[in-house]
Design a protein around this motif. Sequence first.
Motif, short mmCIF file in Angstrom:
data_model
loop_
_atom_site.label_atom_id
_atom_site.label_comp_id
_atom_site.label_asym_id
_atom_site.label_seq_id
_atom_site.Cartn_x
_atom_site.Cartn_y
_atom_site.Cartn_z
N ASN A 17 -15.02 34.93 -4.36
CA ASN A 17 -13.78 34.41 -3.80
C ASN A 17 -13.39 35.14 -2.52
OD1 ASN A 17 -11.35 33.22 -3.32
ND2 ASN A 17 -10.34 33.96 -5.17
N THR A 18 -14.18 35.01 -1.47
CA THR A 18 -13.82 35.37 -0.09
C THR A 18 -13.68 36.86 0.19
OG1 THR A 18 -12.59 33.28 0.02
CG2 THR A 18 -12.25 34.83 1.83
N TYR B 299 -14.34 43.97 2.24
CA TYR B 299 -15.30 43.04 2.84
C TYR B 299 -14.77 41.62 2.66
CZ TYR B 299 -18.45 47.05 2.48
OH TYR B 299 -19.01 48.29 2.58
N THR B 300 -14.89 40.80 3.69
CA THR B 300 -14.39 39.44 3.60
C THR B 300 -15.22 38.49 4.47
OG1 THR B 300 -12.46 38.01 3.93
CG2 THR B 300 -12.72 39.87 5.45
N THR B 301 -15.25 37.24 4.06
CA THR B 301 -15.93 36.22 4.85
C THR B 301 -14.96 35.52 5.80
OG1 THR B 301 -15.56 34.58 3.10
CG2 THR B 301 -17.64 35.80 3.05
N ASP B 302 -13.68 35.89 5.72
CA ASP B 302 -12.65 35.28 6.58
C ASP B 302 -11.72 36.39 7.07
OD1 ASP B 302 -10.56 33.95 7.77
OD2 ASP B 302 -10.37 32.43 6.21
N GLU C 289 -14.26 44.66 6.94
CA GLU C 289 -15.53 44.29 7.55
C GLU C 289 -15.84 42.82 7.25
OE1 GLU C 289 -20.26 45.53 7.32
OE2 GLU C 289 -18.71 47.06 7.04
N LEU C 290 -16.11 42.07 8.30
CA LEU C 290 -16.46 40.66 8.18
C LEU C 290 -17.94 40.53 7.81
CD1 LEU C 290 -15.20 37.81 8.56
CD2 LEU C 290 -16.12 37.85 10.89
N ILE C 291 -18.22 39.80 6.72
CA ILE C 291 -19.60 39.63 6.28
C ILE C 291 -19.86 38.14 6.02
CG2 ILE C 291 -19.77 41.93 5.26
CD1 ILE C 291 -19.37 40.65 2.52
#
Length: 219
Positions: free
Chosen positions: A56-57, A24-27, A39-41
């Motif tokens: 940390n991202t 899972y990542t925000t970028d 998966e973008l979250i």
Amino acid sequence: MFLVEGIKTVQELLHSSFEPHKVYTTDGAIITSDRVKTELISEADLRKISSLKNPNTVLGIFKFPDKKPVDDLEWILALDDIRDPGNLGTIIRLCDWFGIRHLVCSNNTVDCYNPKVLQATMGSITRVNMVYTDLVEFIRAYQGPVYGTFMGGEPVHAIKLPPKGILVVGNEANGISNEIAGLVDQRIGIPQFGSGHTESLNVATATAIFLHEIRRIVK
């Protein structure tokens, strides 16, 4: 399975033999791998699933690796009841740095897949074989010299170390347990040159000095 957080550590595991389950990542541009679905979250969702105060991202889920045998033809580091996650993580990094491939832990040593331990390893856990076992039985079965780290032990720099052996490091507060101390062939230590007011060294700091001495003599 276990959780790993942080860009560097997740990337290290993705480039290792550890089998990934999900990332899972925000970028979406940070992690690119054909080994796992990413998966973008949102940052809010990452904070909900993270164990860190400031996530940390990236957060990854990986499967536990298969158990590997310990090679008793080289130096082995053994930990007797290390409890602090930061200390264990740093010791794993030290094993990676000094080429100690096998780290044998007593069953009551902190879990190496604890999130704080994993964060402190900075990915070095991918290159060190972690084994949890009955340390007393392991040492009894070992065919070779066993060195224990003690306050007041013989100065490590004055000892001619052999090509292989076990180096035992003890608990942060209590040192090596009496039962394991009875199995040690030689007690070694780090001489103090200061005022004498400092009671002891941090266990990870001491481990670094001992491993440096091993590698200084045994390449």
